[in-house]
Design a protein around this motif. Structure first.
Motif, mmCIF file in Angstrom:
data_model
loop_
_atom_site.group_PDB
_atom_site.id
_atom_site.type_symbol
_atom_site.label_atom_id
_atom_site.label_comp_id
_atom_site.label_asym_id
_atom_site.label_seq_id
_atom_site.Cartn_x
_atom_site.Cartn_y
_atom_site.Cartn_z
ATOM 1 N N ALA A 1 -0.663 3.126 0.792
ATOM 2 C CA ALA A 1 -1.400 3.563 -0.418
ATOM 3 C C ALA A 1 -1.507 2.400 -1.457
ATOM 4 N N SER A 2 -0.464 1.600 -1.716
ATOM 5 C CA SER A 2 -0.302 0.338 -2.672
ATOM 6 C C SER A 2 -1.157 -0.649 -2.245
ATOM 7 N N ARG B 1 3.626 4.978 1.665
ATOM 8 C CA ARG B 1 3.609 4.527 0.310
ATOM 9 C C ARG B 1 3.211 3.047 0.083
ATOM 10 N N GLY C 1 -5.494 11.740 6.420
ATOM 11 C CA GLY C 1 -5.758 11.564 4.894
ATOM 12 C C GLY C 1 -5.047 10.820 4.152
ATOM 13 N N ALA C 2 -4.135 9.983 4.797
ATOM 14 C CA ALA C 2 -3.253 9.074 4.169
ATOM 15 C C ALA C 2 -4.206 8.113 3.551
ATOM 16 N N PRO C 3 -3.942 7.630 2.077
ATOM 17 C CA PRO C 3 -4.735 6.596 1.554
ATOM 18 C C PRO C 3 -4.362 5.287 2.048
ATOM 19 N N GLY C 4 -5.277 4.337 2.544
ATOM 20 C CA GLY C 4 -5.195 3.181 2.937
ATOM 21 C C GLY C 4 -4.565 2.755 4.476
ATOM 22 N N PRO D 1 -3.748 -0.991 0.500
ATOM 23 C CA PRO D 1 -4.814 -0.516 1.437
ATOM 24 C C PRO D 1 -5.553 -1.500 2.347
#
Length: 222
Positions: free
Chosen positions: A28-29, A25, A57-60, A31
């Motif tokens: 993602a917030s 988390r 694939g986890a964002p950032g 990156p």
């Protein structure tokens, strides 16, 4: 780009299936600020490959595999963190290519000058303070960062017994980031701990920029 906060996920944590959401988390917030190190020599190559692929694939989030260059290559991970018993950085670079991020662990200024780390993008330096994960090593203190940064232009990531309260002094000594394991996974609230480290890194970086911008003889507000 070298991340500011390097979070280490050890084999026990990965085997137990401890949720990694606090780190995911935060990545993602914010990156580009967090790298997750998968440090799991006890896992089979197949298990480590599965866990690596699941995180890519986890964002950032930047995902670095510790030691296992073969797993990093097959998984197309973002890079590797090399210990003293790993392949040297030049060999890892040949296998992973120029786009991979390669870190190398060093414990002294002499090790930072060794040919085995010559092709590394950053150096993981420690242990800076005493830590339960390596009780056999006494903490070298921030002075080790100062010695290496005086000789070395690559980013330094400090590791070993680092709390949010210690981040500023490490950045002042030449660190570009910090690596943490127990400080996050041993915390009562890992998500709060991640946020605390990120705040400390931001505050410390801002302080360092201010110090650089200040004229040499300009007094500080102390």
């Amino acid at each position: 780009m070298i991340r500011a906060l390097h979070v280490i996920a050890g084999a026990a944590l990965l085997k137990a299936g401890v949720p990694l959401e606090p780190v995911l988390r935060a990545a993602a917030s914010q990156p580009g600020r967090i790298a997750l190190h998968l440090r799991a020599p006890e896992l089979s190559a197949a298990d480590l490959l599965e866990k690596t692929r699941a995180l890519l694939g986890a964002p950032g989030l930047q995902v670095l595999v510790n030691d296992r260059v073969d797993v990093a290559r097959v998984a197309s991970a973002h890079g590797v963190q090399l210990g003293q018993g790993s392949l040297d950085a030049t060999a890892a670079r040949r296998l992973l290519g120029t786009a991979a991020t390669i870190g190398a662990s060093v414990h002294t200024a002499e090790e930072a000058a060794e040919t085995r780390v010559a092709d590394a993008d950053f150096l993981l330096v420690g242990s800076i303070f005493e830590t339960a994960s390596h009780p056999e090593r006494s903490g070298a203190g921030p002075e080790l960062l100062r010695r290496i940064s005086a000789l070395e232009a690559r980013p330094l990531v400090a590791i070993g017994g680092i709390s949010p309260e210690r981040v500023a002094v490490l950045l002042d000594a030449g660190a570009a980031g910090v690596a943490v394991q127990t400080g996050i996974w041993g915390a009562a609230d890992p998500e709060h701990a991640v946020a605390a480290y990120l705040r400390a890194l931001e505050d410390g970086t801002a302080g360092a920029r201010g110090a650089l911008a200040r004229r040499p003889n300009e007094p500080t507000n102390v």
